[in-house]
Design an enzyme around this catalytic site. Structure first.
Site, mmCIF file in Angstrom:
data_model
loop_
_atom_site.group_PDB
_atom_site.id
_atom_site.type_symbol
_atom_site.label_atom_id
_atom_site.label_comp_id
_atom_site.label_asym_id
_atom_site.label_seq_id
_atom_site.Cartn_x
_atom_site.Cartn_y
_atom_site.Cartn_z
ATOM 1 N N ASN A 73 0.862 -1.182 0.000
ATOM 2 C CA ASN A 73 0.000 0.000 0.000
ATOM 3 C C ASN A 73 0.899 1.233 0.000
ATOM 4 O O ASN A 73 1.490 1.568 1.018
ATOM 5 C CB ASN A 73 -0.902 -0.032 1.245
ATOM 6 N N TRP A 74 0.968 1.892 -1.149
ATOM 7 C CA TRP A 74 1.891 3.042 -1.269
ATOM 8 C C TRP A 74 1.356 4.285 -0.576
ATOM 9 O O TRP A 74 2.069 5.270 -0.439
ATOM 10 C CB TRP A 74 2.138 3.365 -2.744
ATOM 11 N N LYS A 75 0.081 4.268 -0.211
ATOM 12 C CA LYS A 75 -0.563 5.446 0.380
ATOM 13 C C LYS A 75 -0.367 6.650 -0.562
ATOM 14 O O LYS A 75 -0.305 6.452 -1.777
ATOM 15 C CB LYS A 75 -0.026 5.687 1.793
ATOM 16 N N GLU A 90 -4.904 -4.694 10.724
ATOM 17 C CA GLU A 90 -3.847 -3.704 10.917
ATOM 18 C C GLU A 90 -4.074 -2.963 12.229
ATOM 19 O O GLU A 90 -4.879 -2.014 12.274
ATOM 20 C CB GLU A 90 -3.858 -2.686 9.776
ATOM 21 N N GLU A 115 -6.670 4.799 7.975
ATOM 22 C CA GLU A 115 -6.504 6.223 7.650
ATOM 23 C C GLU A 115 -7.779 6.791 7.016
ATOM 24 O O GLU A 115 -8.081 7.965 7.182
ATOM 25 C CB GLU A 115 -5.276 6.402 6.744
ATOM 26 N N SER A 166 4.033 -1.967 10.154
ATOM 27 C CA SER A 166 5.493 -2.005 10.293
ATOM 28 C C SER A 166 6.110 -3.342 9.867
ATOM 29 O O SER A 166 7.089 -3.802 10.461
ATOM 30 C CB SER A 166 5.906 -1.655 11.731
ATOM 31 N N GLY A 187 3.095 -0.972 4.207
ATOM 32 C CA GLY A 187 3.120 0.449 3.862
ATOM 33 C C GLY A 187 4.526 0.875 3.472
ATOM 34 O O GLY A 187 5.005 0.595 2.366
ATOM 35 N N GLY A 188 5.209 1.545 4.401
ATOM 36 C CA GLY A 188 6.518 2.144 4.132
ATOM 37 C C GLY A 188 7.509 1.241 3.405
ATOM 38 O O GLY A 188 8.179 1.672 2.453
ATOM 39 N N GLY A 227 3.111 2.482 10.687
ATOM 40 C CA GLY A 227 4.057 3.575 10.472
ATOM 41 C C GLY A 227 4.818 3.984 11.721
ATOM 42 O O GLY A 227 5.454 5.038 11.753
ATOM 43 N N HIS A 273 -9.371 1.325 5.095
ATOM 44 C CA HIS A 273 -8.084 1.474 5.779
ATOM 45 C C HIS A 273 -8.268 2.394 6.991
ATOM 46 O O HIS A 273 -9.097 3.316 6.942
ATOM 47 C CB HIS A 273 -7.055 2.052 4.807
HETATM 48 O O1 13P Z 1 -1.027 0.875 6.933
HETATM 49 C C1 13P Z 1 -0.239 0.028 6.520
HETATM 50 C C2 13P Z 1 -0.492 -0.675 5.256
HETATM 51 O O2 13P Z 1 -1.779 -0.438 4.809
HETATM 52 C C3 13P Z 1 1.000 -0.283 7.260
HETATM 53 O O3 13P Z 1 1.893 0.749 7.079
HETATM 54 P P1 13P Z 1 3.428 0.562 7.541
HETATM 55 O O4 13P Z 1 3.901 -0.732 6.938
HETATM 56 O O5 13P Z 1 4.139 1.763 7.003
HETATM 57 O O6 13P Z 1 3.401 0.484 9.049
#
Ligand code: 13P
Length: 262
Positions: A10-12, A174, A104, A220, A241-242, A180, A102
């Protein structure tokens, strides 16, 4: 029952369409070098909407094994919904997956379980797979209510899905406090909730349905911690994510079987 592991990046809100093409190409080369078998571990990228057409073009042109998806979708089919993107538009672009609900989006856009259920239905109707996100915040975790809290989200999101529909979904657990933050849930934490989710699916539907659904862990995830999380029975992949923004790191996550115990 064997479930094919899924590693979804997920590149956000990161990378424009030029950067997207560069990252997908590098990921493809890295996985090709490693002779990655996509039937053994599926690899998906989930870029921002504006990147999807470019990702589709490069994936098709180079006959990549990587699949792709979107980070959100409208619950509506079409019409006067300024700024929204429909499931049909995403399906036309070759999306396999759509991330729904998600944390967010729940936090910054007020999305609730009922809306998430309607979005999942729209995605299924358009022939794609929703990745339905759930998970508790730090306050809930501190009170030890993570299982009940997350199962209530599942109950809400699946309220209007029948067994045939449910079977075609993916769930991402999640825990918000692990997103993050570098604070990864322990493999036992991940298994506790992922196992409870599968048991709830068996209650809501039947064991066959519960066994068919892939449940991902997110928060993470890195190449150094993915193998121990994947070793858990009810964890079938990761929503990353990251670490999905770096080709080599994400490829290493997809190749988790090579560094088991790392
Ligand atoms: O929200 C996430 C994937 O959707 C997780 O993000 P991180 O891997 O950056 O913690």
């Amino acid at each position: 029952m064997t479930r094919t592991p899924l590693m979804a990046g997920n590149w956000k809100m990161n990378l424009d369409h030029y950067e997207a093409v560069a990252l997908v190409q590098k990921l493809d080369w890295t996985l090709k070098d490693a002779k990655h078998d996509y039937e053994t571990v599926e690899v998906a990228v989930i870029p921002p909407f504006t990147d999807i057409r470019s990702v589709q073009t490069i994936v098709d042109a180079d006959k990549m094994g990587i699949v792709f998806g979107a980070q959100d979708v409208s619950e509506h089919e079409s019409g006067a919904y300024t700024g929204e993107i429909s499931a049909a538009m995403l399906s036309r672009l070759g999306c396999t997956y759509v991330v729904i609900g998600h944390s967010e989006r729940r936090q910054y856009h007020g999305e609730d379980d009922a809306l998430i259920g309607r979005k999942a239905k729209a995605v299924l109707k358009a022939g794609m797979t929703p990745i339905i996100c759930c998970g508790e915040g730090l306050d809930v975790r501190k009170e030890g209510r993570q299982v009940d809290y997350t199962l209530a989200q599942i109950d809400g999101a699946y309220a209007d899905l029948d067994a045939d529909e449910a079977k075609k979904t993916v769930i991402a657990y999640e825990p918000v406090w692990a997103i993050g933050t570098g604070e990864v849930a322990t493999p036992e934490d991940a298994q506790e909730v992922c196992g409870a989710i599968r048991a709830r699916l068996a209650e809501l539907y039947d064991q066959e349905t519960a066994d068919a659904v892939r449940i991902l862990y997110g928060g993470s995830v890195k190449s150094s911690n993915v193998a121990e999380i994947m070793a858990k029975d009810d964890v079938d992949g990761a929503l990353v994510g990251g670490a999905s923004l770096k080709a080599e790191e994400f490829a290493a996550i997809a190749r988790f079987t090579e560094h088991a115990g790392a």
